[in-house]
Design a protein around this motif. Structure first.
Motif, PDB file in Angstrom:
ATOM      1  N   GLY A 110       0.789  -1.218   0.000  1.00  0.00           N
ATOM      2  CA  GLY A 110       0.000   0.000   0.000  1.00  0.00           C
ATOM      3  C   GLY A 110       0.823   1.271   0.000  1.00  0.00           C
ATOM      4  O   GLY A 110       0.258   2.365   0.088  1.00  0.00           O
ATOM      5  N   LEU A 111       2.142   1.168  -0.109  1.00  0.00           N
ATOM      6  CA  LEU A 111       2.997   2.358  -0.144  1.00  0.00           C
ATOM      7  C   LEU A 111       3.216   2.774  -1.595  1.00  0.00           C
ATOM      8  O   LEU A 111       3.861   2.051  -2.361  1.00  0.00           O
ATOM      9  CB  LEU A 111       4.350   2.072   0.517  1.00  0.00           C
ATOM     10  N   PRO A 112       2.704   3.934  -1.994  1.00  0.00           N
ATOM     11  CA  PRO A 112       2.946   4.396  -3.371  1.00  0.00           C
ATOM     12  C   PRO A 112       4.421   4.784  -3.543  1.00  0.00           C
ATOM     13  O   PRO A 112       4.933   5.617  -2.800  1.00  0.00           O
ATOM     14  CB  PRO A 112       2.037   5.623  -3.507  1.00  0.00           C
ATOM     15  N   VAL A 113       5.069   4.172  -4.501  1.00  0.00           N
ATOM     16  CA  VAL A 113       6.472   4.456  -4.760  1.00  0.00           C
ATOM     17  C   VAL A 113       6.662   4.694  -6.253  1.00  0.00           C
ATOM     18  O   VAL A 113       6.211   3.884  -7.077  1.00  0.00           O
ATOM     19  CB  VAL A 113       7.384   3.296  -4.312  1.00  0.00           C
ATOM     20  N   THR A 114       7.331   5.780  -6.597  1.00  0.00           N
ATOM     21  CA  THR A 114       7.658   6.049  -7.997  1.00  0.00           C
ATOM     22  C   THR A 114       9.173   6.019  -8.167  1.00  0.00           C
ATOM     23  O   THR A 114       9.921   6.329  -7.250  1.00  0.00           O
ATOM     24  CB  THR A 114       7.121   7.418  -8.433  1.00  0.00           C
TER      25      THR A 114
END
Length: 365
Positions: A254-258
């Motif tokens: 659930g951690l948004p990472v780009t």
């Protein structure tokens, strides 16, 4: 000191044997009792050669000179004790002290020659004695240098072992901290939705299983380096080529990472490649554990001479981060310095936290 004390009995036996042989050689010559005393002083001090090498060398040299000046017959083994003492000083003491012992030995030798100077046939004996003295001195110095070199090599090996243990400890910390954080979070999700959303709970448990197996595989691969006789010990460590898998696991929690990559990718040495991967892993794990609801960004900049890796988030910053996070940053900084890099970490002015790693393109150390 313990090694010296253990070898003293051997020196005592040697001193007794030499003294007995020297005194026995005088029995048939009917010399006065001082001759026996001086002969004994020329060999008996060998028993203390490792404890008082310079002192016993001076004593044996003086006994030899006094005996010659008083006209007492020389023992067939005369001078052997002096050579042993000279060797011991050169081996066990600094070279200035060893030079003092050499002067004592040469003085005894010159005295011997002066006493016998009327006999031209003694010149070869003098030359041979001179060679023996210089040989004993040279052997003592060379053996001392060799011993010091072995000690330095042993210290270097000991430091290398300690450094390797620190590296392995860092590796274990990174592996356990990252994977256990993911497992803990997903286990909590599964427990929370097990009654209301079984599909979500099942998906969370699948992630727990995959993450735990990945953790076990990494730990086996890491610990295999300690067992070089096993075939798995040659498996490569993770590097930047595995960033996509790391980010996928974090996104699944659930951690948004780009991810943004600048410049053409360049090959790094294995150590630097592993260092960059571990810094990314540790930093993103800290975001997951401490930043609260947040999004993260990872920037990779392949510069001309330096790789810059930057991890930022828009979470709660450093104020609520516990001491464990600070220790993790210290570990990352030490890892970066090991490969000539620099790591900075701290809160961002606009909120959140940033970790920046700069690694030069150098050979692995």
């Amino acid at each position: 000191m313990r090694g010296i004390l253990r070898s003293v009995p051997v020196d005592v036996v040697l001193a007794v044997a030499l003294t007995v042989l020297a005194v026995a050689s005088l029995v048939d010559q009917h010399v006065p009792w001082p001759a026996y005393v001086l002969t004994g002083l020329g060999f008996a001090p060998v028993a203390l050669r490792q404890l008082l090498p310079l002192t016993i060398t001076v004593v044996m040299g003086a006994a030899l000179v006094v005996g010659l000046l008083l006209g007492y017959p020389d023992s067939p083994t005369g001078g052997i004790g002096l050579l042993i003492g000279l060797f011991s000083v050169a081996l066990l003491r600094p070279w200035p002290i060893a030079v003092v012992a050499l002067v004592v030995a040469l003085a005894a030798l010159v005295t011997n020659f002066v006493v016998l100077v009327g006999d031209v046939h003694k010149w070869p004996v003098f030359g041979s004695s001179m060679l023996q003295v210089l040989t004993a001195f040279g052997l003592g110095l060379s053996t001392s240098r060799w011993s010091r070199r072995m000690e330095r090599l042993a210290e270097q090996a000991s430091r290398a072992v300690a450094d390797e243990r620190i590296r392995i400890a860092h590796e274990l910390h990174d592996v356990v901290a990252h994977h256990m954080s993911v497992i803990s979070l997903q286990a909590g999700v599964a427990e929370y939705v097990v009654d209301s959303d079984r599909n979500a709970a099942r998906e969370a448990l699948v992630i727990v299983g995959d993450t735990s197996r990945s953790a076990l595989a990494e730990m086996r691969r890491l610990l295999a380096v300690l067992r070089v006789d096993e075939p798995d010990s040659t498996q490569p460590q993770p590097g930047l080529s595995e960033l996509d898998g790391l980010l996928d696991r974090l996104r699944a929690t659930g951690l948004p990472v780009t991810l943004a990559v600048t410049g053409p990718p360049r090959a790094l040495s294995p150590g630097a490649d592993l260092c960059a991967y571990r810094v990314a892993q540790e930093s993103l794990t800290n975001v997951l554990k401490h930043a609260g609801p947040a999004a993260a960004r990872l920037d990779l900049d392949y510069g001309e001479r330096t790789l810059t890796l930057k991890i930022t988030d828009d979470g709660r910053g450093a104020k609520v981060r516990p001491a464990g996070a600070a220790r993790g940053i210290v570990g990352m900084r030490e890892r970066a310095e090991l490969y000539g890099g620099v790591l900075t970490a701290g809160p961002r002015s606009g909120g959140g936290f940033a970790v920046v790693l700069r690694l030069p393109y150098v050979e692995d150390v």
